[in-house]
Design a protein around this motif. Structure first.
Motif, PDB file in Angstrom:
ATOM      1  N   LEU A  89       0.823  -1.214   0.000  1.00 28.02           N
ATOM      2  CA  LEU A  89       0.000   0.000   0.000  1.00 28.02           C
ATOM      3  C   LEU A  89       0.852   1.257   0.000  1.00 28.02           C
ATOM      4  O   LEU A  89       0.426   2.307  -0.491  1.00 28.02           O
ATOM      5  CB  LEU A  89      -0.932  -0.008   1.227  1.00 28.02           C
ATOM      6  CG  LEU A  89      -2.022  -1.083   1.238  1.00 28.02           C
ATOM      7  CD1 LEU A  89      -2.733  -1.104   2.577  1.00 28.02           C
ATOM      8  CD2 LEU A  89      -3.026  -0.831   0.103  1.00 28.02           C
ATOM      9  N   THR A  90       2.072   1.159   0.557  1.00 26.18           N
ATOM     10  CA  THR A  90       2.940   2.343   0.588  1.00 26.18           C
ATOM     11  C   THR A  90       3.427   2.710  -0.810  1.00 26.18           C
ATOM     12  O   THR A  90       3.862   3.839  -1.038  1.00 26.18           O
ATOM     13  CB  THR A  90       4.151   2.107   1.508  1.00 26.18           C
ATOM     14  OG1 THR A  90       4.911   0.989   1.023  1.00 26.18           O
ATOM     15  CG2 THR A  90       3.703   1.825   2.935  1.00 26.18           C
ATOM     16  N   ILE A  91       3.386   1.754  -1.727  1.00 22.56           N
ATOM     17  CA  ILE A  91       3.753   2.051  -3.121  1.00 22.56           C
ATOM     18  C   ILE A  91       2.640   2.861  -3.780  1.00 22.56           C
ATOM     19  O   ILE A  91       2.889   3.733  -4.615  1.00 22.56           O
ATOM     20  CB  ILE A  91       4.003   0.757  -3.913  1.00 22.56           C
ATOM     21  CG1 ILE A  91       4.994  -0.151  -3.167  1.00 22.56           C
ATOM     22  CG2 ILE A  91       4.497   1.059  -5.313  1.00 22.56           C
ATOM     23  CD1 ILE A  91       6.348   0.496  -2.937  1.00 22.56           C
ATOM     24  N   ILE A  92       1.391   2.582  -3.377  1.00 17.06           N
ATOM     25  CA  ILE A  92       0.249   3.331  -3.922  1.00 17.06           C
ATOM     26  C   ILE A  92       0.282   4.763  -3.417  1.00 17.06           C
ATOM     27  O   ILE A  92       0.098   5.721  -4.177  1.00 17.06           O
ATOM     28  CB  ILE A  92      -1.076   2.637  -3.518  1.00 17.06           C
ATOM     29  CG1 ILE A  92      -1.143   1.226  -4.143  1.00 17.06           C
ATOM     30  CG2 ILE A  92      -2.275   3.471  -3.943  1.00 17.06           C
ATOM     31  CD1 ILE A  92      -2.352   0.434  -3.719  1.00 17.06           C
ATOM     32  N   ALA A  93       0.517   4.902  -2.091  1.00 10.96           N
ATOM     33  CA  ALA A  93       0.575   6.251  -1.499  1.00 10.96           C
ATOM     34  C   ALA A  93       1.365   6.183  -0.205  1.00 10.96           C
ATOM     35  O   ALA A  93       1.140   5.302   0.620  1.00 10.96           O
ATOM     36  CB  ALA A  93      -0.838   6.783  -1.226  1.00 10.96           C
ATOM     37  N   ASP A  94       2.283   7.150  -0.023  1.00 10.58           N
ATOM     38  CA  ASP A  94       3.111   7.171   1.181  1.00 10.58           C
ATOM     39  C   ASP A  94       2.278   7.336   2.444  1.00 10.58           C
ATOM     40  O   ASP A  94       2.692   6.922   3.532  1.00 10.58           O
ATOM     41  CB  ASP A  94       4.129   8.313   1.102  1.00 10.58           C
ATOM     42  CG  ASP A  94       5.172   8.059   0.024  1.00 10.58           C
ATOM     43  OD1 ASP A  94       5.397   6.878  -0.311  1.00 10.58           O
ATOM     44  OD2 ASP A  94       5.752   9.042  -0.496  1.00 10.58           O
ATOM     45  N   GLY A  95       1.120   7.914   2.320  1.00  6.25           N
ATOM     46  CA  GLY A  95       0.275   8.164   3.491  1.00  6.25           C
ATOM     47  C   GLY A  95      -0.226   6.904   4.163  1.00  6.25           C
ATOM     48  O   GLY A  95      -0.716   6.941   5.301  1.00  6.25           O
TER      49      GLY A  95
END
Length: 639
Positions: free
Chosen positions: A149-155
C-alpha cells in the motif's frame, strides 16, 4: 492435579492431516495443491529478491553483477532444493502415502529394531523448528503484502501494522469454522496469483532480455567468488526464495506425489522464475535502485490488482501453515510427544478438517507479538531463515537414513546426495545464524520452548509409567486369584483403560478395594499408536482371553487417526465378542501428581510436567467415550 492413565504408549512419528475424499482427476488435484502446497513459496517473490539484493549492495543502488548474481543464486537454489531434492527424491520417501518431518522420523525409526532415541530427538527438533516457521509465515506474509500500500501512497505507512493486525485477527478468529468452505476457492485464487506474477515478470523480461543471462550458473559462481564476505549476508536472503518448500513434502498425503510434481513444473516453477527475472529486469532498467521491485514493476491499475492479490495470497499461505500446525500437533499428541489437546472436527466428511483452540490461541498471540515487535517484513526475514533451513536440514538427515536403511542404496550414492543437499542447507543455516541478533532469535526461542515442552512431556511420562508400574500387581496373577476365589459379581462389562496391559490397572485395584465387587466381564484395554498414518480395520483390534472373567484388548490407531474407542470396540463383533455400550462402564485411573524431591528430573521440569498434565484434555472426550458411561477413580502420585 489429576491426569488420566489412558494408555497411549506410542513408539513413532509423522506429518499433516489429509482429508478423506473421493478420488478426483489429476487437474483438479493440481489446482487444489496450488492453494495448499504452494501458497507459502508462492508469496516469497514479494520479499526474497528485495532482501537478497539489498544485502548485496552497500548503497541504495545495485550493480549489474549484483543483480545477475543474486538472480542466478535464486534460480539455482530453487532448482536444486525444490526441483531436485524434493520433487525427484524426498517426495518418494512416503510413509504409507504420508510425508512430513514426523512421518519421515517414523519411517527412520522403523528401520531400527531398537528405535534409537536420537532419531526421536531429531524429529523433535524438526517439529519445533516447524512451529517457529509456522508463527513467522503469517506475520511476514501478511505484513509484506500490506506494505504494498505504501507504493500506492506514502500516506498509508502508519496504517500498515494496524491493518496487518486486523487481517491476522480475522484470520485466526475464523479458524473455528473450519477451512473447508474457504479452501474451495484457494486453488483458483492461487492459480490467478501465479499467472499474474508470471505475467508481471514477463512484461519486463521482454523489455530487457539480457536478464535471461542469470540462468547461467557462472554468474552465481563469479558473484560468490568475487564477494565472499558479502555473499554470506546475501545467501540468507536468497534462501527466502525457497521458504515453504517443506510444505511440499508435508502435504504429500493430501494430494499425492503426481499432482504436486505436475503443479510445480507446469505452473509454480515457471511463474516464479518469470517474476524473479522480471524484478531483476525492472531494477536494471531503473539504474539499480532496489526499492520494492515486486510492487513497483506494476504500474497503473495493475498495482492495485497486485496488492489485492498479494493480500489474498498471503492469507492463503497463512491458512495453509496454520492448518499444518494443527495437524502436526495432533500427530505429536498421538505419538505421546505432547499432552492431549482438544480437537474439534469441523467437517463431517473430511477427517483432516480439524480445529485446535489452544494451538490457535497460542499461534495468534505469538504472530501478533512478532508483527508488533518487528513492524517491518525485512526485520522478520532474519527470523524466518533459521527455522526454514533447520527444518530442511532435519529432513535431509532423516532422508539419508531412509536411503541407506530402507531403500538399501549403496553407501557412496546416499552419502553423495546427502552431502549435496546437506552442504547447501548447512551453508544457509550458518549464514542465517549470523542474523540471530537481527531477529533470528525469535524462531529459535519458539523452537527451544517447544523442544523443552516435548522433552519434558516424554521424559515425565516415562518416569511416571516406571514409578507406577513398580507398585502394580501383575494382571495374570490377579486374574488367576480372582478366578479361584471370585468376589461378588455384578451384571455388565467393565472396561479399564491402561497404558500397561501386563499390570492390573489402578482403577481395577481400587474398585475391588472399595466396592468389593467385579463385573461379569472385565476388559483390560490399551490404546497404542502405530508408526503409520492409518491402520486398516482388520488390524484395529487384538483380543486375548485371560480367563472367564478377564480379557485383554489392544486397539491400534495410526498417527493420522483420531481414536474413537466405542466405534473400534463395535468392530469386535467380527471376532466373536459383542460390545454393548448400554451395559458397559469405562473405568479410568486418574492420578493426582505432586512434585517430589528426587524424581529424576529437576524441580522446574517436575513442575512443568505437572502443569502440562493438568492442561491435558479430558481422556473421555479425546477417546470419544460417552460421558455417562465413565467412572473415574483417582490416586495421588509423587513425581
Amino acid at each position: 492435579m489429576a491426569v488420566a492413565d489412558t494408555g497411549s504408549e506410542v513408539e513413532s512419528a509423522p506429518q499433516a492431516d489429509h482429508p478423506q475424499h473421493k478420488p478426483h482427476s489429476t487437474p483438479y488435484m493440481m489446482l487444489a495443491a496450488l492453494g495448499v502446497v504452494y501458497g507459502d513459496i508462492g508469496t516469497s517473490p514479494i520479499y526474497a529478491f528485495r532482501v537478497a539484493l539489498g544485502a548485496a549492495s552497500a548503497s541504495e543502488s545495485a550493480t549489474r553483477n549484483d543483480i545477475l548474481g543474486v538472480l542466478s543464486l535464486i534460480i539455482w537454489v530453487l532448482t536444486i532444493v525444490v526441483a531436485v531434492k524434493y520433487m525427484m527424491f524426498v517426495l518418494r520417501a512416503d510413509n504409507k502415502g504420508e510425508g512430513g518431518t514426523l512421518s519421515l522420523m517414523a519411517l527412520g525409526r522403523s528401520a531400527f529394531p531398537a528405535r534409537p532415541a536420537i532419531i526421536l530427538g531429531i524429529g523433535m527438533v524438526g517439529a519445533a523448528l516447524f512451529y517457529g516457521d509456522a508463527v513467522i509465515t503469517p506475520a511476514i506474509s501478511v505484513l509484506s503484502a500490506t506494505e504494498g500500500l505504501t507504493i500506492i501512497a506514502d500516506g498509508f505507512g502508519p496504517y500498515i501494522v494496524p491493518l496487518t493486525v486486523v487481517i491476522l485477527l480475522i484470520l485466526f478468529s475464523v479458524q473455528r469454522f473450519g477451512s473447508g468452505g474457504v479452501a474451495i476457492i484457494f486453488g483458483p485464487i492461487t492459480l490467478v496469483w501465479f499467472v499474474a506474477i508470471g505475467f508481471a515478470g514477463l512484461r519486463h523480461i521482454i523489455h530487457d532480455p539480457e536478464i535471461l543471462l542469470a540462468i547461467n550458473p557462472l554468474y552465481m559462481l563469479r558473484f560468490l567468488g568475487h564477494e565472499p564476505v558479502v555473499s554470506l549476508a546475501i545467501i540468507g536472503g536468497v534462501f527466502l526464495a525457497v521458504t515453504g518448500a517443506e510444505s511440499v513434502y508435508a502435504d504429500l498425503g493430501h494430494f499425492g506425489r503426481k499432482p504436486i510434481v505436475l503443479a510445480w513444473f507446469w505452473v509454480v516453477f515457471p511463474c516464479l522464475l518469470l517474476n524473479y527475472l522480471g524484478q531483476g529486469a525492472f531494477v536494471l532498467a531503473h539504474d539499480g535502485h532496489v526499492g520494492h521491485p515486486f510492487f513497483q514493476m506494476n504500474d497503473g491499475w495493475l498495482l492495485y490488482v497486485m496488492v489485492a492479490l498479494a493480500t489474498a495470497a498471503t492469507v492463503i499461505a497463512s491458512q495453509a501453515v496454520i492448518t499444518g500446525a494443527y495437524s502436526l500437533t495432533r500427530q505429536a499428541v498421538q505419538l505421546n510427544m505432547l499432552p492431549r489437546m482438544e480437537i474439534r472436527h469441523t467437517s463431517e466428511r473430511q477427517s483432516g478438517q480439524i480445529y485446535m483452540p489452544r494451538v490457535n490461541f497460542l499461534m495468534a498471540a505469538v504472530v501478533l507479538l512478532l508483527v508488533l515487535g518487528f513492524r517491518e517484513s525485512e526485520g522478520l526475514a532474519s527470523a524466518y531463515g533459521i527455522a526454514v533451513t533447520g527444518v530442511m536440514l532435519v529432513t535431509t538427515t532423516l532422508f539419508s537414513i531412509v536411503m541407506i536403511r530402507i531403500w538399501k542404496w549403496p553407501l557412496w550414492s546416499a552419502l553423495a546426495l546427502t552431502a549435496l543437499f546437506g552442504l547447501i542447507e548447512l551453508g544457509f543455516l550458518v549464514t542465517n545464524a549470523m542474523k540471530v541478533r537481527d531477529g533470528g532469535w525469535a524462531s529459535l526461542v519458539v523452537a527451544f520452548m517447544v523442544v523443552v515442552v516435548m522433552v519434558t512431556w516424554v521424559r515425565g511420562s516415562r518416569l511416571l509409567f516406571e514409578k507406577t508400574r513398580k507398585n502394580e500387581v501383575p494382571l495374570e496373577f490377579l486374574a488367576g486369584n480372582l478366578a479361584k476365589k471370585k468376589p461378588q459379581l455384578v451384571p455388565g462389562t467393565a472396561i479399564f483403560l491402561t497404558s500397561d496391559p501386563l499390570s492390573a490397572p489402578t482403577a481395577l485395584m481400587h474398585s475391588l478395594k472399595h466396592y468389593k465387587v467385579l463385573h461379569e466381564q472385565n476388559i483390560i484395554l490399551s490404546v497404542v499408536t502405530a508408526p503409520q498414518p492409518k491402520v486398516p480395520d482388520s488390524e484395529r483390534v487384538k483380543l486375548e482371553a485371560i480367563n472367564d472373567l478377564f480379557m485383554r484388548i489392544t486397539l491400534t490407531f495410526g498417527y493420522m487417526e483420531q481414536p474413537n474407542i466405542p466405534r473400534a470396540l463395535a468392530s469386535c463383533r467380527k471376532q466373536g465378542w459383542k460390545f454393548d455400550i448400554m451395559t458397559t462402564s469405562f473405568f479410568l485411573s486418574r492420578r493426582s501428581l505432586k512434585a517430589a524431591a528426587s524424581s529424576g528430573m529437576p524441580m522446574w521440569q517436575d513442575r512443568l510436567f505437572i502443569g502440562l498434565a493438568r492442561s491435558a484434555a479430558d481422556a473421555t472426550e479425546y477417546f470419544q467415550i460417552p460421558t455417562g458411561r465413565v467412572v473415574e477413580i483417582g490416586t495421588q502420585v509423587a513425581i
